[in-house]
Design an enzyme around this catalytic site. Sequence first.
Site, mmCIF file in Angstrom:
data_model
loop_
_atom_site.group_PDB
_atom_site.id
_atom_site.type_symbol
_atom_site.label_atom_id
_atom_site.label_comp_id
_atom_site.label_asym_id
_atom_site.label_seq_id
_atom_site.Cartn_x
_atom_site.Cartn_y
_atom_site.Cartn_z
ATOM 1 N N CYS A 298 35.449 40.424 38.601
ATOM 2 C CA CYS A 298 34.371 39.885 39.272
ATOM 3 C C CYS A 298 33.442 38.954 38.361
ATOM 4 C CB CYS A 298 33.488 40.767 39.977
ATOM 5 S SG CYS A 298 34.469 41.584 41.378
ATOM 6 N N GLY B 1 34.273 43.307 31.927
ATOM 7 C CA GLY B 1 35.762 42.589 32.238
ATOM 8 C C GLY B 1 35.987 42.963 33.753
#
Length: 443
Positions: free
Chosen positions: A267, A264
């Site tokens: 980025c 998650g």
Amino acid sequence: MDITVFGIGYVGLVQAAVLADVGHNVMCVDVDAEKVQRLNQGIIPIFEPGLEELVKENHTAGRIIFTTDAAAAVKFGQIIISAVGTPPGEDGSADLKYVISVAETIAGEMEEHKIIVSKSTVPVGTCDMVRRRVADLLSERGRPDLTFDVVSNPEFLKEGSAVADCMRPDRIIVGTQSEESEQVMRELYAPFNRNHEKIIVMDIRSAEFTKYAANCMLATKISFINEMASLAEQLGVDIEEVRKGIGSDPRIGYHFIYPGAGYGGSCFPKDVRALIKTAEGVNFDARMLKAVEERNDRQKYVLFDKAYKHFNGDLKGKRFALWGLAFKPNTDDMREAPSRVLMEELWREGASVSAYDPEAMQECQSIYGQRNDLMLCGTKEAALRDADALVIVTEWKNFKAPSFEMIRQSLKNPVIFDGRNLYNPKVVARYGLQYYSIGRMAA
């Protein structure tokens, strides 16, 4: 050197603080007046180990300044770093409105030569777009005589170790065709380049692409090992033994091959989607990247699926203790965190959650507000009390050596769903606990 940083978000604040710490003078500018005011009061908007002390020390010394005055900021820096956000648009592509806004501000205020450094993660061709926009606005101002250069200098920071990454970078990518700008960038980063040569100079478009390629490669390793873990469960294989076996090959290595509940953060999800959209823009079918994203999206349901199966599809009225809310340890970031998918699925089935995270409790509260089916607890032990099961979502250090006896006595049902493979199944079994992990054989 005098440096201006546009955008006091995660990347901008860390980079500014580290540059100030080695002696540069840094002015940070942001449109968020409340954030600027709080920073001037010593209140840091994000959790990142070491950042608060660094900002306060350099702010007190006068080496880092926070302001909303864009005109003063443009005047201040010979180098202007653009570190504003590039959030995903509705179609997954990077939204460049903040990047272009910074370019327009610079063009409207500059009165001498500037080096505009793109630090944000941006699609290939963005620096060319910035160059054209600045040149056009300077012409409209009647100042085509003003010179400037645009340099790509992508960041490679990891949340949770960003300060250390910035102080001791693996590599410093500089995208430019200008020998003058290259020399200025070498001077800027000289304090971080003393041990051995870390600066890699390339053309601008290659520098922009390098950032996306790096993040997508890491995301690919994660999705690959998660797929292998799912297959291992079906074949009666212990993925932890497999991980050791393949990681010993130096061509593969041990990094980013830990099975889990999916990646998650700010980025990887965003950058994989953005590169897929970039590929679509040139009529290229990025099949591998699509598969990486699809596997990760599915992986975020793995803990819920295991719980649903264990309780025979009857989750209504049950309470699950969650250890970990942030998408990774040493951050309070819950953007696209697996915990969010898990909680929302549990709530949909009528279950409730008692959760503990060392840093992300406030963030969770701000996302979900007050809910009868969400209890945020002050300790990991408090989250366990009278819960029907324990689910480990984030691999915080203080989750790694718990009292299994205490866990068993606290839970209504002696079961652990471990989304980070923290424990040895044989050890857990000795305490009378049922243990579900990712791709590991039960004891």
